[in-house]
Design an enzyme around this catalytic site. Structure first.
Site, PDB file in Angstrom:
ATOM      1  N   CYS A  35      -3.012   7.509   5.192  1.00 54.22           N
ATOM      2  CA  CYS A  35      -2.972   7.110   3.780  1.00 54.22           C
ATOM      3  C   CYS A  35      -4.192   7.653   3.054  1.00 54.22           C
ATOM      4  CB  CYS A  35      -3.000   5.590   3.654  1.00 54.22           C
ATOM      5  SG  CYS A  35      -1.870   4.765   4.757  1.00 54.22           S
ATOM      6  N   GLU A  48       0.876  -1.153   0.000  1.00 52.11           N
ATOM      7  CA  GLU A  48       0.000   0.000   0.000  1.00 52.11           C
ATOM      8  C   GLU A  48       0.916   1.207   0.000  1.00 52.11           C
ATOM      9  OE1 GLU A  48      -2.446   0.917   3.545  1.00 52.11           O
ATOM     10  OE2 GLU A  48      -2.055   2.848   2.614  1.00 52.11           O
TER      11      GLU A  48
END
Lengths: 519, 519
Positions: B298, B261
């Protein structure tokens, strides 16, 4: 298949692109279009333009479209079988069966689409009063990846080609497909492509749902995989070809998944009690499996493992007796035949490999002569090349001194599509010890059969750890293959008007998990 | 996170390896072990040795083990929170919440393991009388991939680190885990690793089920990914770091999947009617979302899109008013703070970017000053760098002239973890037109919220198309994350004695498909 075969096809780049009669090696019929960059661009643009429309049609319409493709393929009738026979050298019965399998796959996926379990619907309802924070409403479904490039295989000109498993599963997922037709069967491919195009038109779908590019060069396929509109690749063929596509896909600005089924030698373990009880019968059965279809199966038994003993002697003797009776068979292409001969010669000439028996010598231009070799576990472990695939009716027996040595050979093997145990009840304990090893090596484990039959079913895995495939987390045969062309999207607090229909509260008939439980 | 942050950590390779107090930038406490190649080898050997034992324990034992890890983490008590506060600069309430999330994830996966749906059991019973050929008995289950390497993130020192989602889902799948501890929180990591080790011992499992490697260098992680016993990688961090691991994994003799990620700027579309009705309120709410946790999520809203008009003016004015009141907050590391400052300076100095407002100037060594910028759609489309992530409380508004231009900007955006629509009922038609675009860009689509909260749930997707992640077919948060560490194996004609228990005829309590239908 072997790298040499792919390279041979590539050499034809400069020549006219014609269909080749496998039995004579001579070109027949009219030349086919040699597509170039502009055709790739047009096919990908059409696929991209069709994607949002195609993925949004209702599931019944998509299922009916898949069935319609099958009907159109059947409607071609005799010309399809004749073209496939001429181009592949495979016999009528095999190709009629393969056509049935192809149509059966399309029907299987129609059923998968109708049921809708592949959508993986999940709903976690909002909890507005949860402390310390409310939980939002979350709903999940799988959506199709986008346009998919499909590369068919020469050894299954119907079931693993233009309308084969990759095409059927990608279309079922809701992805437009651009097929790079296999140059070994352009006539067969064009007939099937025509059937798909008629089904597209009859179903009122945009033309771009299916594209078909033809030409003899590898560069055509490379250009297709490089196109930024392509979102995934399905491939069945050589290790060299598959790895080349993986590299292209990974080098893109946006890398994409490649599902390449590449090479496998499909170890068969002959267990001691089974050899004792029926060594000779196994030897005869093995020869039949080895030579079926000139050995041109991804799941051909190319590696045998057994512990030395009388049972193994009986097996070897029976195979030695049966193999010389095996008729030479026309192979798919001249290139594949050449690669096969080279692979067999390398084994025959290897210092530590014994030739047990050969089949009949062929008379045609591309007839393969079956071959059965043996070596020791120590030699096999010392020389990686002995584990490489020889595509065709060639197999290598590894003679082991003990169960431990046998387990060691299995542990050292590369990833495989299948692993087989020929066993009797008395072999159960040893088999139980081998299974954890086999699970890590192969996508399918068989007992007391031969790996060559690949059932189209829900519980089939035709895949396996690298280098059997480039992605061992998936299968290319069976209903689970649809998962390869999907990715999950979660919808948070969307109004019913914006939610996909199947995720609305009032949707019915499609399996869903509510808070993780079937509902 | 940004590449510069990773590079900064790398430069510390030559210095002593100590825990750094985020607020002071000074080392505290005793030095930590700097592990090298021999430690990687030992950890991987232990993980490999533990694999077959661990994957074979019954599911109840595995679920209880996951819960036990949670209990051991809670039992550390105050020292864990204090270490995490000191090392990350994050406040107590946030870290206590994150600890709850971490333990909650372990419990969620315990439930997933108990239910067993993740095994994907399928049985296609034999049809011995089928014509022309009998159908074999086929049974399928998912098995764990093998030892998994996990790289935690600095921004969630508990929930995305040593015992975070990747570790929990891999252990749930039956994979031993080797964690490469994040050098920004070695004390926190070591405390959690101790908790996992105690749970391993208390559960009677082999030590190799969990390994923990510490050290400041990127080479340590690279060596771990190169180790042939590692079968998959979970990573949360910078784009540079993630891509480096992908490259290493693909260059192995046997390539393995990497679930990285990486970077996302999480576009938020401010729809016309919503802006008209509550532009000012949205502006204030946006500032709160932007600055939460120093913007170190994120899923921080780093990109806003809106059509010019009075509503947008009200939004901008409210944000311009609110942001200067936003306190500077200590960032996770000096390197992250430096990278943030560089990213913000680049935007502030960009010829075609307007600075709308800045937050308060910090006084500590690594305090981030929030920033809100604007540009036009034309400029955004012309300059790729404007779409790059600035990890921290920085966001860029793209002013569009029309709905068409807004759709164009969205279509041109890179892959994202999330995409958000702030909308009113009157925006529904336009929203419906945007959703197909958003589905192809993001793993999660939200309406009328902010993307920063990532619920741990069954229907969550924390993933998305490249470069948000290296594999958009999966999620790193929520119960579906277990699928990343599994692959299918099919068993053909195996006797009950050799079949996995859950695939035997008499097995009960685990969902299975029989002939494709739930049974």
């Amino acid at each position: 298949m072997t790298d040499t075969a792919a390279a041979t096809l590539d050499r034809s780049e400069a020549t006219a692109f014609r269909s080749i009669d496998s039995a004579t090696g001579q070109p027949v019929g009219e030349p086919f279009a040699v597509h170039g960059p502009a055709d790739v661009d047009a096919a990908c643009a059409a696929a991209e333009a069709a994607f949002d429309t195609y993925r949004a049609i209702d599931r019944e319409a998509r299922a009916a479209f898949l069935e319609k493709i099958g009907e159109e393929i059947m409607a071609i009738g005799e010309p399809l079988i004749e073209a496939a026979m001429r181009e592949s050298g495979l016999p009528r019965a095999r190709l009629e069966g393969e056509r049935g399998r192809t149509v059966g796959q399309l029907k299987l996926f129609a059923g998968v689409v109708r049921r809708g379990a592949y959508l993986g619907l999940r709903i976690d309802p909002a909890m507005p009063d949860r402390q310390p924070l409310p939980r939002p409403d979350l709903r999940l479904r799988m959506i199709p990846l986008g346009p998919v490039a499909v590369f068919g295989a020469s050894n299954f000109p119907l079931a693993f080609s233009t309308a084969g498993g990759d095409t059927a599963s990608a279309l079922a997922a809701g992805c437009p497909v651009v097929v790079k037709g296999h140059p070994a069967h352009p006539q067969t491919g064009e007939l099937v492509a025509g059937a798909i195009r008629r089904a597209v038109a009859a179903s009122g779908l945009p033309e771009g749902v299916f594209g078909h590019l033809t030409g003899p060069s590898n560069e055509l396929g490379a250009a297709l995989v490089r196109d930024p509109r392509i979102q995934a690749v399905g491939f069945t063929g050589s290790r060299g070809g598959g790895l080349a596509l993986v590299q292209i896909a990974q080098g893109r600005k946006v890398p994409i998944p490649v599902y390449a089924e590449m090479s496998s030698i499909n170890p068969v373990v002959l267990m001691p009690e089974a050899l004792k009880a029926r060594g000779a019968a196994l030897g005869t059965a093995f020869v039949a499996s080895l030579t079926m279809g000139a050995g041109q199966f991804c799941t051909n038994p190319g590696l045998l493992l057994a512990i030395e003993g009388e049972g193994l002697d009986a097996f070897v003797n029976a195979a030695r007796e049966a193999l010389p009776g095996a008729a030479a068979q026309t192979m798919l292409t001249k290139g594949i035949h050449q690669a096969y001969d080279q692979g067999v010669e390398a084994l025959a000439g290897h210092n530590h490999v014994e030739t047990i028996a050969r089949g009949q010598v062929g008379e045609g231009v591309a007839q393969g002569q079956a071959a059965f070799f043996a070596t020791t576990a120590a030699e096999f472990l010392a020389d990686d090349t002995l584990g490489h695939e020889v595509f065709g009716a060639s197999s290598l027996l590894v003679r082991c001194q003990s169960a431990e040595e046998l387990a060691q050979v299995l542990s050292a093997a590369e990833g495989q599509l299948t692993a087989t145990i020929q066993m009797d009840e008395g072999d159960t304990d040893l088999a139980a010890r081998l299974i954890p090893i086999l699970e890590r090596k192969a996508g399918r484990i068989l007992a007391n059969g031969w790996p060559t039959g690949v059932e189209v079913a829900h519980a089939m895995v035709h895949g396996g750890p690298f280098p059997a495939t480039s992605d061992g987390r998936t299968t290319s045969v069976g209903s689970m293959a649809i998962d390869r062309f999907l990715r999950p999207v979660s919808y948070q607090n969307l109004s019913a008007a914006l939610l996909p229909a199947e995720l609305r509260d009032d949707a019915q008939g499609t399996p869903r998990l509510i808070d993780g439980q079937p509902a």
